[in-house]
Scaffold this active site. Structure first.
Site, mmCIF file in Angstrom:
data_model
loop_
_atom_site.group_PDB
_atom_site.id
_atom_site.type_symbol
_atom_site.label_atom_id
_atom_site.label_comp_id
_atom_site.label_asym_id
_atom_site.label_seq_id
_atom_site.Cartn_x
_atom_site.Cartn_y
_atom_site.Cartn_z
ATOM 1 N N GLY A 150 -2.496 -4.503 -9.312
ATOM 2 C CA GLY A 150 -2.447 -5.079 -10.644
ATOM 3 C C GLY A 150 -2.081 -4.035 -11.690
ATOM 4 N N CYS A 151 -1.724 -4.510 -12.867
ATOM 5 C CA CYS A 151 -1.229 -3.606 -13.902
ATOM 6 C C CYS A 151 -2.316 -2.669 -14.424
ATOM 7 C CB CYS A 151 -0.606 -4.409 -15.046
ATOM 8 S SG CYS A 151 -1.640 -5.742 -15.687
#
Length: 347
Positions: A150-151
């Site tokens: 994920g970011c």
């Protein structure tokens, strides 16, 4: 002599990450998008809905068909919301077909997924055949199903990796203040994403409950086994894209600022997409927007003994589509920067 390109499928093509994959893969010399899918295909060329693809792609979203995808292409990118790929992945996993999954469905254990995503997880036997891969620390994964990070997790883990890998973090003093542009929330409309609520505003959301928390602690625990928790908050910036992570940590053992700077520089010396700022210089979001870079800077306060680490990325590229391509490059043995030589969109 024409190059025989690898054919790719993008599932979930009309989300932000799917659109970014289309944009980036158009310039990839060895990978060509051959199939795009959407939940409600209408037979129209993708450029009719998204004119910036006009004259570039001649593709219309198709209905999802796993067998057709495996017959016609060589790799599939799942750019879907959480809760979707876990129900679509089984045929690919059983066939050992290459998948890069940008969703959160295969990043966690079944119990953690159910707790943090509030959804029914994939079957444990399927989860066991996937591999979480922070692309800058890709370790010759043998699985064909790669869970793309994920970011927030990407920016945070890159900020903490040099310390955790040397077991230097005080496990009770890891405070992460993370901020994201609006595209990080996806395309689904909510009251919180309305222009009047975002513009000229600053909001904290999901305190102590963001789904990237277990993803971060899971990887930190692998690097430094005594880490079981972190203090992590997320806020929404009134910008389109970008992540700014401020990490405040204390160390188990004393280190001089020069030693810490050298530790980060040595850790990332051979990492193409991680740039360490000069001593006591901190990065800003503008210098990475539009690129696959993570820029990191650090500064130490001898009075409080806190080390501050700032990590910035473009959430749609390094935090999603760009890292997915970086993982695909690793998987197929291409130079990891292939198709990702991007300069920041500074103005």
């Amino acid at each position: 002599m024409a190059i025989q390109k690898i054919k790719a499928t993008v599932v979930g093509v009309t989300g932000y990450a799917g659109l970014e994959l289309l944009r980036l893969l158009y310039s990839h010399p060895f990978i060509e998008v051959a199939i795009i899918t959407n939940t409600q295909p209408d037979g129209h060329d993708i450029s009719e809905q998204f004119p910036h693809f006009s004259g570039m792609y001649n593709l219309s979203p198709e209905a999802f068909d796993a067998l057709h995808i495996m017959q016609k292409t060589d790799i599939v990118f799942f750019a879907t919301s959480s809760g979707i790929s876990k129900d679509l992945a089984e045929p690919f996993i059983l066939a050992n077909f290459p998948v890069i999954d940008l969703s959160g469905d295969f990043r966690l254990t079944a119990d953690d997924y159910q707790k943090w995503y509030h959804k029914t997880p994939a079957e444990p036997a399927l989860l066991a055949k996937s591999q979480y891969s922070l692309a800058d620390f890709y370790d010759n994964e043998t699985t064909s199903y790669i869970a793309n990070p994920g970011c927030y997790a990407t920016a945070t883990l890159l900020a903490l990796a040099p310390l955790a890998q040397h077991h230097l973090l005080d496990q009770n003093s890891i405070v992460i203040d993370a901020k994201s542009g609006l595209s990080g929330a996806g395309k689904s409309l909510t009251t919180a994403s309305h222009f009047v609520n975002v513009s000229d505003n600053f909001t904290m959301y999901k305190p102590n409950s963001h789904q990237h928390i277990p993803e971060i602690t899971q990887q930190l625990h692998i690097w430094q086994p005594d880490i079981a928790h972190i203090q992590f908050t997320t806020s929404l910036l009134p910008i389109n894209r970008g992540i700014f992570v401020s990490a405040y940590v204390k160390l188990k053992e004393p280190r001089t600022p020069q030693q810490l700077q050298e530790l980060f520089e040595n850790t990332y010396a051979d990492k193409t997409f991680v740039r360490v700022m000069p001593s006591n210089e901190l990065p800003n979001i503008k210098q990475v927007v539009g690129t696959n870079f993570a820029d990191i800077g650090l500064t130490y306060n001898p009075e409080t003994q806190f080390l501050t680490i700032v990590s910035v990325i473009d959430n749609m590229i390094k935090g999603a589509a760009g890292q997915a391509i970086q993982n695909a490059n690793h998987f197929f043995g291409f130079p990891e920067s292939t198709g990702l030589n991007l300069i920041a969109q500074y103005a």
